[in-house]
Design an enzyme around this catalytic site. Sequence first.
Site, PDB file in Angstrom:
ATOM      1  N   GLU A  84       0.821  -1.225   0.000  1.00  0.00           N
ATOM      2  CA  GLU A  84       0.000   0.000   0.000  1.00  0.00           C
ATOM      3  C   GLU A  84       0.857   1.279   0.000  1.00  0.00           C
ATOM      4  O   GLU A  84       0.716   2.155   0.854  1.00  0.00           O
ATOM      5  CB  GLU A  84      -0.975  -0.010   1.180  1.00  0.00           C
ATOM      6  CG  GLU A  84      -1.973  -1.131   1.149  1.00  0.00           C
ATOM      7  CD  GLU A  84      -3.132  -0.937   2.130  1.00  0.00           C
ATOM      8  OE1 GLU A  84      -3.155   0.064   2.856  1.00  0.00           O
ATOM      9  OE2 GLU A  84      -4.027  -1.817   2.156  1.00  0.00           O
ATOM     10  N   GLU A 118      -5.074  -8.551   0.398  1.00  0.00           N
ATOM     11  CA  GLU A 118      -5.855  -8.237   1.598  1.00  0.00           C
ATOM     12  C   GLU A 118      -7.324  -8.037   1.240  1.00  0.00           C
ATOM     13  O   GLU A 118      -7.629  -7.428   0.226  1.00  0.00           O
ATOM     14  CB  GLU A 118      -5.387  -6.946   2.288  1.00  0.00           C
ATOM     15  CG  GLU A 118      -4.119  -7.064   3.068  1.00  0.00           C
ATOM     16  CD  GLU A 118      -3.764  -5.781   3.782  1.00  0.00           C
ATOM     17  OE1 GLU A 118      -4.674  -4.997   4.151  1.00  0.00           O
ATOM     18  OE2 GLU A 118      -2.551  -5.540   3.940  1.00  0.00           O
TER      19      GLU A 118
HETATM   20  C1  GCO Z   1      -6.364  -0.936   9.855  1.00  0.00           C
HETATM   21  C2  GCO Z   1      -6.099  -1.339   8.463  1.00  0.00           C
HETATM   22  C3  GCO Z   1      -4.814  -2.092   8.412  1.00  0.00           C
HETATM   23  C4  GCO Z   1      -4.511  -2.350   7.041  1.00  0.00           C
HETATM   24  C5  GCO Z   1      -3.249  -3.025   6.657  1.00  0.00           C
HETATM   25  C6  GCO Z   1      -2.886  -2.359   5.364  1.00  0.00           C
HETATM   26  O1  GCO Z   1      -7.500  -1.018  10.276  1.00  0.00           O
HETATM   27  O2  GCO Z   1      -5.397  -0.519  10.472  1.00  0.00           O
HETATM   28  O3  GCO Z   1      -7.139  -2.128   7.964  1.00  0.00           O
HETATM   29  O4  GCO Z   1      -4.872  -3.222   9.228  1.00  0.00           O
HETATM   30  O5  GCO Z   1      -5.566  -3.004   6.405  1.00  0.00           O
HETATM   31  O6  GCO Z   1      -2.202  -2.882   7.568  1.00  0.00           O
HETATM   32  O7  GCO Z   1      -2.066  -3.170   4.635  1.00  0.00           O
END
Ligand code: GCO
Length: 480
Positions: free
Chosen positions: A167, A379
Amino acid sequence: MTKYQVPKDFLWGSASAAYQIEGAHLEDGKGVSNWDEFVKIPGKTFEGSTGETAVDHYHRYKEDIKLMADMGLKTYRFSIAWTRIFPTGRGEVNKKGLEFYQNIVDECLKYGIEPMITLYHWDIPQALVDEYGGWEGSQVIDDFVNYSTFLFEQFKGKVNYWITMNEQNIFTSLGWLTAMHPPGKFDDQKTFYQVNHHAFLAHAKTVIAFKDIIPDGQIGASFAYSPSYALDCNPDNAMSKVDFDNLKNFWWMDVYAYGRYPKNAMTYLEKQGIAPAVTKEDESLFKKAASLIDFMGVNYYQTTVCEYNDLDGVTPYAKMNTTGVKGTNEQTGIPGVYKTANNPYLATTDWDWTIDPEGLRYACKEITSRYNLPIVISENGLGAFDTLESDGSIHDPYRISFLEEHVKEVIKAIDEGCDVIAYCTWSFTDLLSWLNGYQKRYGFVYVDRDEKGGSLKRYKKDSYYWYEKVIETNGTSLFE
Ligand code: GCO
């Protein structure tokens, strides 16, 4: 292939990230990362939550991977903490840190689970931030390539799936535009694009080096993709979708897959004087890496709706997806999905993320038609409040519904010609949410802890057994 079947070697997986699960933040020689420092700033994280202990995966990885094996998981996507390998970013290797990840890989292989390593999931060594501003300094490129190629040499022959950046669009936006992530800068547009340029070059040089070290391996980047819909057929709104996609989606995926920035977006940024400086050498590196990547990684959570921005008529802005979303309680039976007071038709998570399962099929089809690349869904998951019952059970029908709807769309996308090779849920065990602490649970496995700590005991949720069946039947149980 008969309708709604997935290839027999489809990689049903689940994902995590070092800072969000490991804990042991200074143990066995690990260095300090930017996040170890950032969480100390009052107000930056939910109730001051940190990853100092997280869910103690560092000490409990054997138990967690056994739970994965019992489920029948095919691949485990995890990230390596740069500071466990090179505590100050480069130089002397921390052998105990390397040993930890060698143990994880060997534990996975023992059970026939394909390890999938993310090289960078947001935790850069603080020493590099102190030395030259981390991603702001061009030296980060060579330091990242040094770190990555060291790992390729260590794990060649064992690890075949690699992700360079997790990301990149998110860690740079939250770090330099919204101040919500380190280094906590606000609206620093010019630096934002320069930081991204450094990250793209680090990605490109890493991909090129990878193919020399692990020629038969598979490598890509994971992009947080929120496909856009035009609010309606008004040409202004349709145009805002084009502008939004070029600036917010294709700005990253075109570099990964075509080796160049989108022209309209570049022109727009040049007019504002915030475009990155791109040399001929940069362009040839981007092009070479784009010719070598094996898949597009996609982290999918939601879609967004674009409407003409009548403020300045130029920068598109995305609105919460308030139309065309089918995730209302009645249709998907997701009791945890709330409709907000002012948007009765909005189906969102407890943290106001739109729920739009078909958006995942849209994402797969857009990537297939634009880039014709294999896809790793790296994800997809639902953060929610879960309840540990007195008998140790956790009933999460909302998570089962969310995942079921999304997996069905993936299988339909495959049926329509998308070459999806892996689906990784976020996440396997509950873990630290960067900004929402431990209350926001994503896992198939509940971990008994909150912001103040806990037993860290693991409990299988109902969704654990659901995914076990999906994997066992290779997805066909969803269409019975
Ligand atoms: C959250 C996010 C993260 C991310 C992940 C990104 O709620 O903090 O959903 O968990 O999804 O780290 O890659």
